[in-house]
Motif scaffolding. Structure first.
Motif, PDB file in Angstrom:
ATOM      1  N   GLN A  72      14.806   0.406  -1.886  1.00 49.18           N
ATOM      2  CA  GLN A  72      14.329   1.148  -0.729  1.00 49.18           C
ATOM      3  C   GLN A  72      14.633   2.636  -0.921  1.00 49.18           C
ATOM      4  N   VAL A  73      13.642   3.474  -0.654  1.00 52.47           N
ATOM      5  CA  VAL A  73      13.813   4.914  -0.757  1.00 52.47           C
ATOM      6  C   VAL A  73      14.088   5.450   0.642  1.00 52.47           C
ATOM      7  N   ARG A  74      15.136   6.218   0.769  1.00 49.84           N
ATOM      8  CA  ARG A  74      15.503   6.804   2.059  1.00 49.84           C
ATOM      9  C   ARG A  74      14.685   8.060   2.320  1.00 49.84           C
ATOM     10  N   PHE A  75      14.532   8.384   3.611  1.00 48.78           N
ATOM     11  CA  PHE A  75      13.758   9.571   3.993  1.00 48.78           C
ATOM     12  C   PHE A  75      14.406  10.834   3.445  1.00 48.78           C
ATOM     13  N   TRP A  76      15.735  10.895   3.402  1.00 49.03           N
ATOM     14  CA  TRP A  76      16.411  12.072   2.881  1.00 49.03           C
ATOM     15  C   TRP A  76      16.076  12.283   1.401  1.00 49.03           C
ATOM     16  N   ALA A  77      15.901  11.224   0.637  1.00 48.22           N
ATOM     17  CA  ALA A  77      15.530  11.368  -0.772  1.00 48.22           C
ATOM     18  C   ALA A  77      14.139  11.989  -0.901  1.00 48.22           C
ATOM     19  N   VAL A  78      13.233  11.611  -0.017  1.00 47.26           N
ATOM     20  CA  VAL A  78      11.892  12.203  -0.027  1.00 47.26           C
ATOM     21  C   VAL A  78      11.980  13.677   0.333  1.00 47.26           C
ATOM     22  N   MET A  79      12.751  13.998   1.364  1.00 46.32           N
ATOM     23  CA  MET A  79      12.868  15.391   1.791  1.00 46.32           C
ATOM     24  C   MET A  79      13.617  16.235   0.770  1.00 46.32           C
ATOM     25  N   ARG A  80      14.613  15.663   0.112  1.00 44.86           N
ATOM     26  CA  ARG A  80      15.351  16.413  -0.900  1.00 44.86           C
ATOM     27  C   ARG A  80      14.433  16.767  -2.068  1.00 44.86           C
ATOM     28  N   GLY A  81      13.549  15.869  -2.425  1.00 42.05           N
ATOM     29  CA  GLY A  81      12.590  16.154  -3.484  1.00 42.05           C
ATOM     30  C   GLY A  81      11.528  17.136  -3.053  1.00 42.05           C
ATOM     31  N   SER A  82      11.306  17.255  -1.742  1.00 40.70           N
ATOM     32  CA  SER A  82      10.295  18.164  -1.214  1.00 40.70           C
ATOM     33  C   SER A  82      10.917  19.391  -0.551  1.00 40.70           C
ATOM     34  N   SER A 140      -3.259  17.301   8.064  1.00 39.98           N
ATOM     35  CA  SER A 140      -3.075  16.755   6.716  1.00 39.98           C
ATOM     36  C   SER A 140      -2.115  15.574   6.733  1.00 39.98           C
ATOM     37  N   PHE A 141      -1.065  15.674   7.544  1.00 40.78           N
ATOM     38  CA  PHE A 141      -0.109  14.571   7.657  1.00 40.78           C
ATOM     39  C   PHE A 141      -0.783  13.320   8.209  1.00 40.78           C
ATOM     40  N   PHE A 142      -1.529  13.473   9.301  1.00 45.22           N
ATOM     41  CA  PHE A 142      -2.155  12.303   9.924  1.00 45.22           C
ATOM     42  C   PHE A 142      -3.248  11.687   9.050  1.00 45.22           C
ATOM     43  N   VAL A 143      -3.972  12.507   8.317  1.00 44.57           N
ATOM     44  CA  VAL A 143      -4.978  11.965   7.390  1.00 44.57           C
ATOM     45  C   VAL A 143      -4.293  11.179   6.274  1.00 44.57           C
ATOM     46  N   GLY A 144      -3.220  11.755   5.700  1.00 44.71           N
ATOM     47  CA  GLY A 144      -2.485  11.038   4.661  1.00 44.71           C
ATOM     48  C   GLY A 144      -1.875   9.749   5.166  1.00 44.71           C
ATOM     49  N   PHE A 145      -1.329   9.784   6.390  1.00 48.61           N
ATOM     50  CA  PHE A 145      -0.748   8.588   6.991  1.00 48.61           C
ATOM     51  C   PHE A 145      -1.819   7.511   7.190  1.00 48.61           C
ATOM     52  N   GLY A 146      -2.969   7.924   7.714  1.00 50.89           N
ATOM     53  CA  GLY A 146      -4.049   6.963   7.946  1.00 50.89           C
ATOM     54  C   GLY A 146      -4.582   6.349   6.668  1.00 50.89           C
ATOM     55  N   ARG A 153       6.700   2.743   7.300  1.00 47.06           N
ATOM     56  CA  ARG A 153       7.720   3.590   6.669  1.00 47.06           C
ATOM     57  C   ARG A 153       7.189   4.214   5.380  1.00 47.06           C
ATOM     58  N   CYS A 154       6.575   3.435   4.546  1.00 47.09           N
ATOM     59  CA  CYS A 154       6.011   3.947   3.297  1.00 47.09           C
ATOM     60  C   CYS A 154       4.930   4.975   3.584  1.00 47.09           C
ATOM     61  N   SER A 155       4.137   4.749   4.608  1.00 49.04           N
ATOM     62  CA  SER A 155       3.070   5.683   4.959  1.00 49.04           C
ATOM     63  C   SER A 155       3.629   7.011   5.447  1.00 49.04           C
ATOM     64  N   ILE A 156       4.701   6.968   6.236  1.00 49.03           N
ATOM     65  CA  ILE A 156       5.311   8.214   6.710  1.00 49.03           C
ATOM     66  C   ILE A 156       5.904   8.989   5.552  1.00 49.03           C
ATOM     67  N   TYR A 157       6.671   8.325   4.707  1.00 46.25           N
ATOM     68  CA  TYR A 157       7.283   9.005   3.569  1.00 46.25           C
ATOM     69  C   TYR A 157       6.216   9.587   2.642  1.00 46.25           C
ATOM     70  N   GLY A 158       5.205   8.794   2.353  1.00 49.15           N
ATOM     71  CA  GLY A 158       4.145   9.256   1.464  1.00 49.15           C
ATOM     72  C   GLY A 158       3.348  10.394   2.056  1.00 49.15           C
ATOM     73  N   ALA A 159       3.121  10.358   3.364  1.00 48.92           N
ATOM     74  CA  ALA A 159       2.364  11.434   4.012  1.00 48.92           C
ATOM     75  C   ALA A 159       3.141  12.739   3.990  1.00 48.92           C
ATOM     76  N   VAL A 160       4.442  12.681   4.259  1.00 50.51           N
ATOM     77  CA  VAL A 160       5.261  13.904   4.217  1.00 50.51           C
ATOM     78  C   VAL A 160       5.296  14.472   2.806  1.00 50.51           C
ATOM     79  N   GLY A 161       5.601  13.637   1.837  1.00 50.90           N
ATOM     80  CA  GLY A 161       5.636  14.107   0.452  1.00 50.90           C
ATOM     81  C   GLY A 161       4.286  14.588  -0.034  1.00 50.90           C
TER      82      GLY A 161
END
Length: 103
Positions: free
Chosen positions: A26-36, A69-75, A85-93
């Motif tokens: 499982q990838v944590r949200f902080w790991a996504v944000m730290r990379g971004s 852009s976030f909502f399009v990526g999420f959708g 969860r995967c959709s939120i992380y992927g949309a932010v990144g």
């Protein structure tokens, strides 16, 4: 031929055992944000500059582009069958990645 002498095959297997986990993790949200973090900071600075140069309307337009852009990526990710969860992380990144690619 002993297994240690087969350089390519043995090195690939050793690398896989050391570098890749044995099972999905499982990838944590902080790991996504730290990379971004760098793209996030760049766009925070851009938003501040736009706010001071063009006022509130310019910053709202920039924030609106980010949100759309976030909502399009999420959708798109949800339609592809990913979890929420995967959709939120992927949309932010993805949003931060695509916005920085413009520079």
């Amino acid at each position: 031929m002993r297994r240690e002498n087969c350089a390519t095959r043995n090195h690939i297997e050793v690398w896989r055992q050391r570098a890749l986990p044995g099972a999905p993790e499982q990838v944590r949200f902080w790991a996504v944000m730290r990379g971004s973090l760098l793209p996030f900071l760049v766009w925070a600075v851009v938003a501040c500059v736009v706010y001071f140069v063009y006022g509130t309307v310019g910053a709202m337009i920039l924030g609106g582009l980010f949100a759309v852009s976030f909502f399009v990526g999420f959708g798109l990710r949800r339609r592809a069958g990913h979890s929420v969860r995967c959709s939120i992380y992927g949309a932010v990144g993805g949003v931060l990645d695509k916005f920085v690619a413009g520079f």
